[in-house]
Design a protein around this motif. Sequence first.
Motif, PDB file in Angstrom:
ATOM      1  N   THR A  54       0.795   5.866  -0.697  1.00 42.15           N
ATOM      2  CA  THR A  54      -0.008   7.081  -0.708  1.00 42.15           C
ATOM      3  C   THR A  54       0.684   8.137  -1.557  1.00 42.15           C
ATOM      4  O   THR A  54       1.871   8.041  -1.850  1.00 42.15           O
ATOM      5  CB  THR A  54      -0.204   7.645   0.712  1.00 42.15           C
ATOM      6  OG1 THR A  54       1.088   7.886   1.274  1.00 42.15           O
ATOM      7  CG2 THR A  54      -0.982   6.704   1.585  1.00 42.15           C
TER       8      THR A  54
ATOM      9  N   THR B 111      -3.922  11.015  -1.048  1.00 44.56           N
ATOM     10  CA  THR B 111      -4.790  10.007  -1.637  1.00 44.56           C
ATOM     11  C   THR B 111      -4.080   8.657  -1.626  1.00 44.56           C
ATOM     12  O   THR B 111      -2.865   8.577  -1.422  1.00 44.56           O
ATOM     13  CB  THR B 111      -5.157  10.347  -3.092  1.00 44.56           C
ATOM     14  OG1 THR B 111      -3.967  10.374  -3.882  1.00 44.56           O
ATOM     15  CG2 THR B 111      -5.899  11.654  -3.192  1.00 44.56           C
ATOM     16  N   ALA B 112      -4.833   7.620  -1.903  1.00 39.62           N
ATOM     17  CA  ALA B 112      -4.246   6.288  -2.079  1.00 39.62           C
ATOM     18  C   ALA B 112      -3.362   6.307  -3.325  1.00 39.62           C
ATOM     19  O   ALA B 112      -3.613   7.061  -4.267  1.00 39.62           O
ATOM     20  CB  ALA B 112      -5.349   5.251  -2.218  1.00 39.62           C
TER      21      ALA B 112
ATOM     22  N   MET C 166       0.846  -1.180   0.000  1.00 37.57           N
ATOM     23  CA  MET C 166       0.000   0.000   0.000  1.00 37.57           C
ATOM     24  C   MET C 166       0.884   1.233   0.000  1.00 37.57           C
ATOM     25  O   MET C 166       1.917   1.285   0.641  1.00 37.57           O
ATOM     26  CB  MET C 166      -0.894  -0.010   1.231  1.00 37.57           C
ATOM     27  CG  MET C 166      -1.830   1.125   1.285  1.00 37.57           C
ATOM     28  SD  MET C 166      -3.041   0.885   2.599  1.00 37.57           S
ATOM     29  CE  MET C 166      -3.814   2.433   2.533  1.00 37.57           C
TER      30      MET C 166
ATOM     31  N   GLN D 227      -3.010   4.404  -5.883  1.00 39.32           N
ATOM     32  CA  GLN D 227      -3.573   4.023  -7.176  1.00 39.32           C
ATOM     33  C   GLN D 227      -4.547   5.055  -7.747  1.00 39.32           C
ATOM     34  O   GLN D 227      -5.015   4.914  -8.855  1.00 39.32           O
ATOM     35  CB  GLN D 227      -4.256   2.656  -7.083  1.00 39.32           C
ATOM     36  CG  GLN D 227      -5.549   2.646  -6.296  1.00 39.32           C
ATOM     37  CD  GLN D 227      -5.359   2.440  -4.800  1.00 39.32           C
ATOM     38  OE1 GLN D 227      -4.269   2.578  -4.265  1.00 39.32           O
ATOM     39  NE2 GLN D 227      -6.426   2.102  -4.108  1.00 39.32           N
TER      40      GLN D 227
END
Length: 53
Positions: free
Chosen positions: A3, A21-22, A1, A24
């Motif tokens: 960011t 944001t994330a 994961m 992806q």
Amino acid sequence: MNTKLHAVTDQNGRPLSFFMTAGQISDYTRAAALLGSLSAAQWMLGARGYDAD
């Protein structure tokens, strides 16, 4: 994961507006949200990012 931090800064690099944001999430949609809230500018410095072509 992972960011991403999206930011708009003044000429001295001090943040005026930013959010995270994330990893992806598309940069394009977040850039539109940040730039839409700014007044007109004489110039802008930005990164081109990635291109599949």
